[in-house]
Design an enzyme around this catalytic site. Structure first.
Site, PDB file in Angstrom:
ATOM      1  N   LYS A  83       0.746  -0.933  -0.028  1.00 47.66           N
ATOM      2  CA  LYS A  83       0.062  -0.058   0.033  1.00 47.66           C
ATOM      3  C   LYS A  83       0.742   1.292  -0.055  1.00 47.66           C
ATOM      4  CE  LYS A  83      -4.485  -0.434   2.295  1.00 47.66           C
ATOM      5  NZ  LYS A  83      -5.227  -0.240   3.480  1.00 47.66           N
TER       6      LYS A  83
HETATM    7  O1  G3P Z   1      -8.994  -0.139   4.090  1.00 48.25           O
HETATM    8  C1  G3P Z   1      -8.911   1.127   4.514  1.00 48.25           C
HETATM    9  C2  G3P Z   1      -9.717   1.332   5.692  1.00 48.25           C
HETATM   10  O2  G3P Z   1      -9.468   0.548   6.587  1.00 48.25           O
HETATM   11  C3  G3P Z   1     -10.149   2.493   6.178  1.00 48.25           C
HETATM   12  O3  G3P Z   1     -11.418   2.634   7.057  1.00 48.25           O
HETATM   13  O4  G3P Z   1     -12.967   3.183   8.430  1.00 48.25           O
HETATM   14  O5  G3P Z   1     -10.828   3.806   9.058  1.00 48.25           O
HETATM   15  O6  G3P Z   1     -12.176   4.761   7.227  1.00 48.25           O
HETATM   16  P1  G3P Z   1     -11.890   3.687   8.077  1.00 48.25           P
END
Ligand code: G3P
Length: 214
Positions: A83
Site C-alpha cells: 500500500k
Molecule cells: O482499508 C482502509 C480502511 O481500513 C479505512 O477504513 O473506517 O478507517 O475509514 P476507515
C-alpha cells in the site's frame, strides 16, 4: 466481485476464510496497531492464512525510502501487496515497483484524478476511501462510480478496491456499480449475511419440523 477482509486480526481472517468467500486481506497501520504481535511476524502469519493478496502499508514518505521498504515487505511472502499513498512520491515508487513485479495498492484515494494517475503509474489496485468521504458530507460512492467509468473507458487493468466500508449498503452499491473488490471490516461482513426474517423463518421451520412424525 472479490471480497477482502479489512483487518490485521488472524482469528477474523481464519473465520471468514472458513465461510468460503474470502479473496484477500487489507491492513493499514491503524489495524496493525490494534494487534499485540510484532509487525513482521503478524504479516507473515496473515500471508500464510490466505493465498490471495494481502495489502501491507508502506510508512515512508520519500519515493526511494518507499521503494526500499516495499522491497523488504514484499520479501516476507509472495502474496504481499504494497500500500502506497496517493502522492507524487507514491507515483514514482509505484512505477519502479511495478517494473520489478511488486504489486502496489495505491491508498488514501479521495479523487478520480488520483485514481487515474495511480493506474497510469502501474498500480495493481486503487483504494478509494468512501466512508471517510461520507463522513465529511461527500458521496463516497460517486467517487467509485467515476473511477470505474474512467478505468473501463481506457481498459486499465487496475482493480478498484472499495475501502472504508461502514455498512452493508456500501457493499451493495459497490456491486451495482461494478467495482472489482470491496474490503470489509469483520463486523460489516457478518451483517452482510444476517437478516431477521431469515432467523424468524428458520425458527418457524424448526418448530414445525419438530411436529412432523419421523
Ligand atoms: O482499508 C482502509 C480502511 O481500513 C479505512 O477504513 O473506517 O478507517 O475509514 P476507515
Amino acid at each position: 466481485m472479490k471480497f477482502f477482509l479489512d483487518t490485521a486480526n488472524p482469528e477474523e481472517i481464519r473465520e471468514v476464510a472458513s465461510w468460503g468467500i474470502l479473496d484477500g486481506v487489507t491492513t493499514n497501520p491503524t489495524l496493525i496497531a490494534k494487534e499485540k504481535k510484532g509487525f513482521k511476524e503478524l504479516i507473515t502469519e496473515i500471508c500464510s492464512l490466505i493465498s490471495g493478496p494481502v495489502s501491507v502499508e508502506c510508512v515512508s514518505s520519500k519515493w526511494d525510502a518507499m521503494v526500499a521498504e516495499a522491497r523488504e515487505l514484499a520479501s516476507l511472502a509472495s502474496n504481499v501487496v504494497i500500500k502506497i499513498p496517493a502522492t507524487i512520491d507514491g507515483l514514482k515508487a509505484t512505477r519502479i515497483l511495478q517494473t520489478e513485479g511488486i504489486r502496489v495498492n495505491m491508498t488514501l484515494i479521495f479523487s478520480p484524478s488520483q485514481a487515474l494517475l495511480a493506474a497510469k503509474a502501474g498500480a495493481a489496485f486503487v483504494s478509494p476511501f468512501i466512508g471517510r468521504l461520507d463522513d465529511i458530507s461527500h458521496n463516497g460512492m460517486d467517487l467509485v462510480d467515476q473511477i470505474v467509468t474512467i478505468f473501463n473507458q481506457y481498459n486499465f487493468n487496475t482493480e478498484v478496491i472499495v475501502a472504508s466500508v461502514r455498512h452493508p449498503g456500501h457493499v451493495v452499491e459497490a456491486a451495482l456499480i461494478g467495482a472489482d473488490i470491496v474490503t470489509v471490516p469483520y463486523a460489516v461482513m457478518e451483517k452482510l449475511i444476517r437478516h431477521p426474517l431469515t432467523d424468524i423463518g428458520l425458527e418457524k421451520f424448526l418448530q414445525d419440523w419438530a411436529k412432523v412424525k419421523k
